[in-house]
Design a protein around this motif. Structure first.
Motif, PDB file in Angstrom:
ATOM      1  N   HIS A 148       0.866  -1.186   0.000  1.00  0.00           N
ATOM      2  CA  HIS A 148       0.000   0.000   0.000  1.00  0.00           C
ATOM      3  C   HIS A 148       0.898   1.230   0.000  1.00  0.00           C
ATOM      4  CE1 HIS A 148      -3.046   2.912   1.361  1.00  0.00           C
ATOM      5  NE2 HIS A 148      -3.963   2.008   1.060  1.00  0.00           N
ATOM      6  N   GLU A 208      -0.433   3.132   6.710  1.00  0.00           N
ATOM      7  CA  GLU A 208      -1.032   3.607   7.961  1.00  0.00           C
ATOM      8  C   GLU A 208      -2.430   4.178   7.753  1.00  0.00           C
ATOM      9  OE1 GLU A 208       1.482   4.814   6.369  1.00  0.00           O
ATOM     10  OE2 GLU A 208       1.362   6.977   6.217  1.00  0.00           O
ATOM     11  N   ALA A 223      -4.507   2.823   5.307  1.00  0.00           N
ATOM     12  CA  ALA A 223      -5.248   1.822   4.527  1.00  0.00           C
ATOM     13  C   ALA A 223      -6.598   1.532   5.177  1.00  0.00           C
ATOM     14  CB  ALA A 223      -4.428   0.545   4.403  1.00  0.00           C
ATOM     15  N   SER A 257      -4.367  -2.692   7.662  1.00  0.00           N
ATOM     16  CA  SER A 257      -3.388  -1.620   7.747  1.00  0.00           C
ATOM     17  C   SER A 257      -2.052  -2.100   8.323  1.00  0.00           C
ATOM     18  CB  SER A 257      -3.988  -0.496   8.601  1.00  0.00           C
ATOM     19  OG  SER A 257      -2.997   0.357   9.080  1.00  0.00           O
TER      20      SER A 257
END
Lengths: 306, 306, 306, 306
Positions: free
Chosen positions: B269, B273, B275, B279
């Motif tokens: 990603h 942090e 997401a 995460s």
């Protein structure tokens, strides 16, 4: 609080009901407060990885250390044959069981002290330090006499009586994880040994009990990786027991090294098909030699030696 | 018996209550008797490993194929950023969830068809074939339109209705192991797809449920190794979900490759942090680039490419 | 937020990204904020136990409800024989599988719609409401036509597509726990059904996957007891599947009732030894009759009826 | 072969490498061949259930025996208070830990011999035989002096050194199942004790490690039921440890009795909220009294007494 000498330092460990701040002892160099269920084995107070020395062999340093040998010491000839073979292939330690913790009382229980004597002799002849499993705290002296490293098996991983005794014996300990224990509990077991002033503990992942039945146990590589972030102690992986079948041992050994294992514990027998225990999972000397070559190649790209 | 066209052959599979010997069909080239609970997925009748083609990418051959991308497609920008980053780092496939099977109905459920469209666009721009998870057999057409490979998640690993539908759709399938399923059951699930004439199945080890809590799931590398001896289908490993924490992903990925995984499925990603899902376990593009370098070095000593 | 009609009330459930306080809708009687991963299924907003009605049968009230019948509907004769026998013994519901989710595609897959028709007929003749398992969301209409209660099996316990569809169908649902799912996840799966406005959900403990192999699955009675403290929904226990062997079924059934199960789901076959599925664990009608007598005696000392 | 005196008989047990047929010893009344991994504990040679006597208390007969008391003996006053309370409520045995096997070395480790002395005194005053856990084989004498029944905890369930010692001590043994052990392994552990001529073993189901986290351990009632078909030894269930929370203890206790447990082991503390260990799961004396009433009612419909 309790004073422990570890790694050449005076360490004061505080009990839950005491306060380490109150320590006035001038000899104390490090003070550790109890916040977790393990302290000395944790890496909050000791950031640098611990290197455990067994004879000249360093576990936890750059080298991937391989301990190999038979599941059980069966005879002088068998042990010497294996010892020479694993030495030639590049193993650093000789393993062999003298006191065997068999699930059934009707299985071969090992040769006892005679087995230790045979192992010692084979180790001396090949120059390999020896590691063997202890079952009874009352065998402390005999292990003190014959073994360079003392192994605690999965079934005794929470036998705190035995762990304390090994803390006092002071010899390096190879501490296996119990079948039903978490990684945190493994580290807590190490704490029992370290509380007695023995910081030479190598933790060993050897597979846990799960529902999967295509392997004998489930090698928890993720648990080992997570464990390495929790402790300064080195980690060994045993690919033989979780495999249960020799066709799987190489892959599990390589996976363990790729994941960061500092040591491997591998069962090798001159003729696995007639072995008195764990016949299915012991490697032949030829297969072990091939494994060592593969481990060596792998270690080199990881920036490690063997 | 049932006639199945697989890998360019006419295969006759016998039911338990019929006899394959009685088959008189001239078109039949291979006849398989039902001895185990899986047949077509087993390697008794097909010794050579199956290579599954997704676009130009071959899974199960010499190359260790890496599929990477976000847990969930969140926006066009996020997806394109990741797609370019993973392409640059050397990934061969782009992954991204459009329909998300979240344990709680109150968690982000994905963008649906719009997510698939975004993923397709990012794949086309970077030249990466795309893989995404299907939840509903009625979404067959939309996946037929947008996806190069269709993923079945752990929760649907024994959703036989969905598996049969994917057998008929004919697109390559990435079939994940259920949290509580054995490796044998995973292979039996593949059988449901293959029975419909689709032999392009990649099995995926993604961790099972055990008592250990230092990782999110227990990556069963031993199960994958044992599974490879049971089937001709390629195996993928997903290091992200069992890790649960990004610090563990590299080690699990390397271990999987060392153990023989043909493919890796990695969550990446641009800003983990923020997401909308998973995460904790998604890698940054920088970390993924480093992982690819490590995988490449490892693959080379194993005689594989990336 | 989302408006749901449940148990005759207008309930507003807030999303994580919205605020239930902001709801100005006059029709809203109850407002629930999302604090946990399940809300409607939890007992914070609804303290009184929910009673699920299937025909005239009330599940979750004073009575311990027993649903019994064959694993699979095999023929009209078999089903009628069993239906009469279980009715006579005191069962309140007739169970029988028409669409069977078999791990192997080579096992008997059930009679499909014809099986449902047979079950319905046997139910009508005996006056027993019928419950049967659905596998495919597209079978919604056929279940709407034939079944009084729709069962979701362990393999589809997290098939959220199917769960949502059953939420919309509105018929009572018997929701089984997945082999690798926690009790919390079971309750979260119920939430998917309830979110669509269907509050008639009975949760079913049917055993989880563990390392123990003397039983087919491990009936998690503790999980059921803990679950009852988390939800207002009734709990069913299935003693047949975890037992795997008919000698164990009585004891597991009695233990479940003693622990507080509101319902039992028991497999009964006129001639278990020739059953097309689960042959080992189905009770004979005679054994079922004896079980009912034992359940009745047990329920009476617990202050419940049967 | 090995001669064992068990239940007043001379039994000859053959080794895998010997033949019991060759036994010419006139004193031998029963000869057992080794076919399984356990023999003496199995019920092939001894069909009648074994009744283990602890003082006047018979375990394995008609009566459901309840042992109750504190997790740990903390003081004379605490122990006497509990002893009187559990006696009044109808318990038959007094339990209490003097040597505590705590996962963390920083937790309360018990009062040791002083704890045993306090327990003995409380037992004598109330007329209740006492049971307590042993950790160290070297404590054999002190247990011989103070305890009526010796408990082996879950962590030492495969500590074969300790088991053999208890076989020689001859006192009744309460043998708990290890967290990661199968029921078969529990029975094999009993075999170690019986091989030394001590047939007074009660097996104890106390929960196994699984992925479920709403309870502390998963009480495997199915395993206990399956175990009862494999052995002639009585079974105890410990509802306190798997519960982990006192709200769950009653239900697990009742379920265990309904499933056929011959004995219950329940933790009771005069003020659980200040207990030095297992604070969450210990019952108050009032709650225990209520539990006894419920057990009594349940036992009566099962044709048993308390």
């Amino acid at each position: 609080y309790r004073m422990v000498n570890l790694y050449g330092k005076h360490v004061a460990v505080a009990w839950p009901d005491s306060e380490v701040e109150g320590v006035k002892d001038e000899a104390v160099e490090i003070m550790v407060k109890t916040k977790k269920s393990y302290v000395l084995a944790g890496n909050e107070w000791k950031r640098d990885p611990t290197v455990v020395k067994v004879g000249d062999v360093e576990i936890g340093g750059n080298k991937v250390v391989v301990a190999a040998g038979p599941c059980a010491v069966e005879s002088e000839e068998q042990t010497e044959t294996v010892a020479k073979a694993v030495k030639r292939a590049g193993a650093s330690l000789l393993r062999g069981g003298a006191y065997k913790p068999r699930t059934s009382p009707y299985s071969f229980q090992g040769l006892g002290e005679e087995g230790l004597r045979i192992l010692r002799k084979a180790g001396d002849e090949t120059g390999l330090p020896v590691v063997s499993e202890i079952l009874d705290p009352r065998d402390r002296e005999v292990f003190g006499k014959y073994a360079d490293m003392v192994q605690v098996g999965a079934r005794n991983s929470q036998n705190f009586t035995l762990l304390r005794e090994l803390g006092r014996l002071g010899k390096p300990v190879l501490l296996k994880r119990g079948l039903g224990n978490t990684v945190e509990e493994l580290i807590q077991s190490a704490e029992y040994i370290m509380m007695e002033g023995n910081g030479n503990v190598v933790l060993c992942e050897r597979g846990i009990r799960t529902f999967e039945k295509s392997t004998r146990f489930t090698l928890d590589i993720g648990g080992m990786v997570a464990g390495k972030l929790m402790t300064h102690l080195p980690f060994c992986a045993d690919p033989s027991h979780p495999a249960g079948k020799r066709e799987l041992v190489h892959s599990l050994a390589l996976a363990s090294v790729a994941a960061g294992a500092d040591m491997l514990l591998v069962e090798v027998h001159p003729r696995p098909e007639v072995a008195l225990s764990d016949s299915e999972q012991q490697l032949t000397p030829e297969s072990f030699q091939l494994l060592m070559e593969r481990v060596r190649a792998l270690a080199s790209v990881l920036g490690r030696s063997t």
